[in-house]
Design an enzyme around this catalytic site. Structure first.
Site, PDB file in Angstrom:
ATOM      1  N   LYS A  13      31.883  44.635  40.855  1.00 13.68           N
ATOM      2  CA  LYS A  13      31.705  43.232  41.215  1.00 13.68           C
ATOM      3  C   LYS A  13      30.229  42.858  41.189  1.00 13.68           C
ATOM      4  CE  LYS A  13      33.787  42.051  45.072  1.00 13.68           C
ATOM      5  NZ  LYS A  13      34.634  41.966  46.290  1.00 13.68           N
ATOM      6  N   ASP A  66      35.772  37.901  48.106  1.00 11.82           N
ATOM      7  CA  ASP A  66      37.031  38.623  48.236  1.00 11.82           C
ATOM      8  C   ASP A  66      37.855  38.257  47.012  1.00 11.82           C
ATOM      9  OD1 ASP A  66      38.535  40.512  49.601  1.00 11.82           O
ATOM     10  OD2 ASP A  66      39.811  38.984  50.498  1.00 11.82           O
ATOM     11  N   PHE A 142      36.691  47.704  35.997  1.00  5.70           N
ATOM     12  CA  PHE A 142      37.047  48.471  37.194  1.00  5.70           C
ATOM     13  C   PHE A 142      38.405  47.988  37.703  1.00  5.70           C
ATOM     14  CE2 PHE A 142      36.353  45.142  40.364  1.00  5.70           C
ATOM     15  CZ  PHE A 142      35.572  44.247  39.651  1.00  5.70           C
ATOM     16  N   LYS A 165      34.292  39.577  29.402  1.00  4.44           N
ATOM     17  CA  LYS A 165      35.039  39.291  30.630  1.00  4.44           C
ATOM     18  C   LYS A 165      34.365  38.164  31.407  1.00  4.44           C
ATOM     19  CE  LYS A 165      36.594  41.314  35.004  1.00  4.44           C
ATOM     20  NZ  LYS A 165      36.521  42.440  35.957  1.00  4.44           N
ATOM     21  N   ARG A 171      36.021  35.717  38.570  1.00  5.10           N
ATOM     22  CA  ARG A 171      34.689  35.863  39.190  1.00  5.10           C
ATOM     23  C   ARG A 171      33.688  34.930  38.518  1.00  5.10           C
ATOM     24  NH1 ARG A 171      34.977  40.654  39.170  1.00  5.10           N
ATOM     25  NH2 ARG A 171      35.746  40.586  41.295  1.00  5.10           N
TER      26      ARG A 171
HETATM   27  P1  ITT Z   1      33.802  44.446  48.808  1.00  2.00           P
HETATM   28  O1  ITT Z   1      32.915  45.490  49.404  1.00  2.00           O
HETATM   29  O2  ITT Z   1      33.036  43.366  48.098  1.00  2.00           O
HETATM   30  O3  ITT Z   1      34.828  43.874  49.768  1.00  2.00           O
HETATM   31  P2  ITT Z   1      36.161  45.498  47.410  1.00  2.00           P
HETATM   32  O4  ITT Z   1      36.284  46.589  46.417  1.00  2.00           O
HETATM   33  O5  ITT Z   1      36.847  45.640  48.739  1.00  2.00           O
HETATM   34  O6  ITT Z   1      34.608  45.212  47.624  1.00  2.00           O
HETATM   35  P3  ITT Z   1      37.751  43.069  46.985  1.00  2.00           P
HETATM   36  O7  ITT Z   1      38.373  43.221  48.333  1.00  2.00           O
HETATM   37  O8  ITT Z   1      37.146  41.751  46.641  1.00  2.00           O
HETATM   38  O9  ITT Z   1      36.630  44.176  46.703  1.00  2.00           O
HETATM   39  O10 ITT Z   1      38.793  43.377  45.835  1.00  2.00           O
HETATM   40  C1  ITT Z   1      40.005  44.033  46.089  1.00  2.00           C
HETATM   41  C2  ITT Z   1      40.387  44.914  44.946  1.00  2.00           C
HETATM   42  O11 ITT Z   1      40.813  44.084  43.851  1.00  2.00           O
HETATM   43  C3  ITT Z   1      39.246  45.769  44.405  1.00  2.00           C
HETATM   44  O12 ITT Z   1      39.161  46.989  45.067  1.00  2.00           O
HETATM   45  C4  ITT Z   1      39.625  45.937  42.935  1.00  2.00           C
HETATM   46  O13 ITT Z   1      40.441  47.059  42.791  1.00  2.00           O
HETATM   47  C5  ITT Z   1      40.437  44.673  42.640  1.00  2.00           C
HETATM   48  N1  ITT Z   1      39.638  43.722  41.867  1.00  2.00           N
HETATM   49  C6  ITT Z   1      38.859  42.712  42.330  1.00  2.00           C
HETATM   50  N2  ITT Z   1      38.263  42.069  41.306  1.00  2.00           N
HETATM   51  C7  ITT Z   1      38.666  42.689  40.177  1.00  2.00           C
HETATM   52  C8  ITT Z   1      38.375  42.529  38.813  1.00  2.00           C
HETATM   53  O14 ITT Z   1      37.545  41.594  38.362  1.00  2.00           O
HETATM   54  N3  ITT Z   1      38.950  43.371  37.946  1.00  2.00           N
HETATM   55  C9  ITT Z   1      39.789  44.323  38.357  1.00  2.00           C
HETATM   56  N4  ITT Z   1      40.103  44.572  39.624  1.00  2.00           N
HETATM   57  C10 ITT Z   1      39.544  43.754  40.535  1.00  2.00           C
END
Ligand code: ITT
Length: 186
Positions: A13, A66, A142, A165, A171
Site C-alpha cells: 500500500k 483501510d 500484494f 494498477k 487506491r
Molecule cells: P494497514 O497497516 O495499513 O492497516 P493492512 O494490510 O491491514 O495495512 P488493510 O486493512 O487496508 O491493510 O487491507 C486489508 C487487506 O486487504 C490487506 O491485508 C490485503 O491483503 C488486502 N488488500 C488491500 N488493498 C489491496 C490491493 O490493492 N490489492 C490486493 N489486496 C489488497
C-alpha cells in the site's frame, strides 16, 4: 516536495501511494506505529475510529487507509475482514469458496483519512469493479492482486506493473480525490 506521513504496516500500500503521489509533488513517508482496527461494518467506520485514536498519540498531519475486497456471491465477504481472511484461508480458500460459482463479480474498496491538527479530517473513497479469476495469476502487487481482474481488462492486478494498477485501482481513485481535497483546502 511536501511530506505526507502514511501510517501503515503494509509495504504494498505504501509503495503504490508513494508512486501515485510523487507526480503531484508529495513525498510519502511510511510510519508503522500501528493502530487498533475496530470490528465494524464499513471501512469508513474503521478509519474514522482509528483517526481519533492516532490523534491522541501523533501531533502532526498523517493519513491512513483501510481497504478490502467485497465479493458479490459471498455477500460482500471478505470485506472488512480482508486482512484476516488473507492470512487464514488465503487466495486458495477464496477460490475454493467460488469453485462452482458462475457469478464472480467483486469490488475493491479503499478509504483514506487525512488528519491535520486544527483541521477537519478529510475522508475519501475509491472503488474498482471487477471479477475474481478462476485461478491465481501473476507475481506483482500484494494481497488479493493475483485473483482480481478489473473490468474491461484481461490481466489480473497481479499481472500488472504498479504503474498500470495505479491508473485505475481503488487506491489510485481515492488518492486522486485526496489530492483534489488537499489542493482545495490549502
Ligand atoms: P494497514 O497497516 O495499513 O492497516 P493492512 O494490510 O491491514 O495495512 P488493510 O486493512 O487496508 O491493510 O487491507 C486489508 C487487506 O486487504 C490487506 O491485508 C490485503 O491483503 C488486502 N488488500 C488491500 N488493498 C489491496 C490491493 O490493492 N490489492 C490486493 N489486496 C489488497
Amino acid at each position: 516536495m511536501t511530506q505526507l506521513y502514511f501510517i501503515t504496516g503494509n509495504k504494498g500500500k505504501f509503495h503504490e501511494a508513494a508512486e501515485k503521489l510523487r507526480p503531484y509533488g508529495y513525498t510519502v513517508v511510511q510510519n508503522d506505529i500501528g493502530y487498533p482496527e475496530i470490528q465494524a461494518e464499513s471501512l469508513t467506520d474503521v478509519v474514522t475510529w482509528a483517526v481519533s485514536d492516532i490523534q491522541k498519540r501523533v501531533n502532526h498531519a498523517f493519513m491512513i487507509e483501510d481497504a478490502g475486497l467485497f465479493i458479490e456471491p459471498l455477500k460482500g465477504f471478505p470485506g472488512v475482514y480482508s486482512k484476516y481472511v488473507f492470512f487464514t484461508i488465503g487466495l486458495s480458500g477464496i477460490l475454493r469458496l467460488l469453485r462452482s460459482e458462475e457469478n464472480r463479480k467483486a469490488v475493491f474498496r479503499s478509504v483514506y483519512a487525512y488528519s491535520k491538527p486544527g483541521r477537519k479530517t478529510l475522508v475519501v473513497t475509491g472503488e474498482c469493479i471487477g471479477t475474481i479469476a478462476k485461478q491465481q495469476r501473476g507475481g506483482h502487487g500484494f494481497g488479493y492482486d493475483p485473483i482480481f481482474i478489473p473490468r474491461n481488462e484481461e490481466k489480473t492486478f497481479g499481472e500488472m506493473s504498479m504503474e498500470e494498477k495505479n491508473q485505475f485501482s481503488h487506491r489510485a481513485k481515492a488518492l486522486e480525490k485526496l489530492i483534489a481535497a488537499l489542493n482545495k483546502n490549502k
